[in-house]
Write a protein that holds these residues in place. Structure first.
Motif, short mmCIF file in Angstrom:
data_model
loop_
_atom_site.label_atom_id
_atom_site.label_comp_id
_atom_site.label_asym_id
_atom_site.label_seq_id
_atom_site.Cartn_x
_atom_site.Cartn_y
_atom_site.Cartn_z
N PHE A 182 4.66 -1.42 -6.56
CA PHE A 182 4.26 -1.79 -5.20
C PHE A 182 2.74 -1.91 -5.15
O PHE A 182 2.05 -1.45 -6.05
CB PHE A 182 4.78 -0.77 -4.17
CG PHE A 182 4.24 0.63 -4.36
CD1 PHE A 182 3.14 1.07 -3.66
CD2 PHE A 182 4.86 1.50 -5.25
CE1 PHE A 182 2.66 2.37 -3.83
CE2 PHE A 182 4.39 2.80 -5.43
CZ PHE A 182 3.28 3.23 -4.72
N GLY A 183 2.25 -2.56 -4.10
CA GLY A 183 0.82 -2.76 -3.96
C GLY A 183 0.31 -3.98 -4.69
O GLY A 183 -0.89 -4.24 -4.73
N GLU A 184 1.22 -4.77 -5.26
CA GLU A 184 0.82 -5.94 -6.06
C GLU A 184 0.20 -7.04 -5.21
O GLU A 184 -0.61 -7.81 -5.70
CB GLU A 184 2.02 -6.49 -6.83
CG GLU A 184 3.07 -7.19 -6.01
CD GLU A 184 3.91 -6.28 -5.15
OE1 GLU A 184 4.48 -6.79 -4.16
OE2 GLU A 184 4.01 -5.07 -5.45
N MET A 185 0.55 -7.09 -3.93
CA MET A 185 0.02 -8.16 -3.09
C MET A 185 -1.50 -8.08 -2.98
O MET A 185 -2.17 -9.10 -2.88
CB MET A 185 0.69 -8.13 -1.71
CG MET A 185 2.14 -8.58 -1.80
SD MET A 185 3.17 -8.32 -0.34
CE MET A 185 2.15 -8.74 1.02
N THR A 186 -2.04 -6.88 -3.04
CA THR A 186 -3.49 -6.71 -2.96
C THR A 186 -4.20 -7.29 -4.17
O THR A 186 -5.36 -7.71 -4.08
CB THR A 186 -3.85 -5.22 -2.80
OG1 THR A 186 -3.21 -4.74 -1.63
CG2 THR A 186 -5.33 -5.01 -2.67
N LEU A 187 -3.53 -7.35 -5.32
CA LEU A 187 -4.13 -7.97 -6.50
C LEU A 187 -4.24 -9.48 -6.34
O LEU A 187 -5.07 -10.12 -6.98
CB LEU A 187 -3.31 -7.66 -7.76
CG LEU A 187 -3.26 -6.21 -8.20
CD1 LEU A 187 -2.33 -6.08 -9.40
CD2 LEU A 187 -4.64 -5.68 -8.52
N ILE A 188 -3.39 -10.05 -5.50
CA ILE A 188 -3.35 -11.49 -5.31
C ILE A 188 -4.14 -11.92 -4.08
O ILE A 188 -4.84 -12.91 -4.09
CB ILE A 188 -1.88 -11.97 -5.21
CG1 ILE A 188 -1.15 -11.63 -6.52
CG2 ILE A 188 -1.79 -13.45 -4.88
CD1 ILE A 188 0.35 -11.74 -6.45
N GLU A 189 -4.01 -11.14 -3.02
CA GLU A 189 -4.62 -11.49 -1.74
C GLU A 189 -5.20 -10.23 -1.11
O GLU A 189 -4.48 -9.27 -0.89
CB GLU A 189 -3.54 -12.11 -0.85
CG GLU A 189 -3.98 -12.41 0.54
CD GLU A 189 -2.85 -12.92 1.39
OE1 GLU A 189 -3.04 -13.97 2.00
OE2 GLU A 189 -1.79 -12.27 1.46
#
Length: 105
Positions: A32-39
């Motif tokens: 989880f938290g992968e969206m922060t790596l992208i956006e």
């Protein structure tokens, strides 16, 4: 981003009423938290451990280091993150369709 090594976690979101709504559970191998790596946006949900948990952390800085050192490894990490995001989107689409069917009854 965090990768679950051991333990059980719950992902929830606040509903319109202000009540926490359980979205899914996470266990070993999930992340989880992968969206922060992208956006770079605020988190979209809350994750809480339900049992003693060990997590691995992958920061944007770590990911950039992998990009510079081994582009193949970087691409593999990003490809796997993107696959999981696609799975989650498909699942969310199915849930929305089911809820729309229920509201028509």
């Amino acid at each position: 981003m965090y990768i679950v090594h051991s333990g059980e976690l719950v992902v929830s979101k606040l509903g319109v009423s202000g009540r926490a709504i359980r979205m899914t559970g996470l266990g070993p191998g999930d992340f989880f938290g992968e969206m922060t790596l992208i956006e770079m946006q605020n988190r979209s949900a809350t994750v809480v451990a339900e049992s003693p948990t060990v997590l691995y952390e992958l920061t944007a800085r770590n990911l950039y280091t992998y990009y510079k050192a081994d582009i193949y490894a970087y691409v593999m990490v990003m490809q796997n993150i993107n696959r999981e995001l696609c799975r989650r989107l498909r699942s969310a689409d199915s849930r929305v369709a089911e809820l729309a069917d229920l509201s028509r009854e």
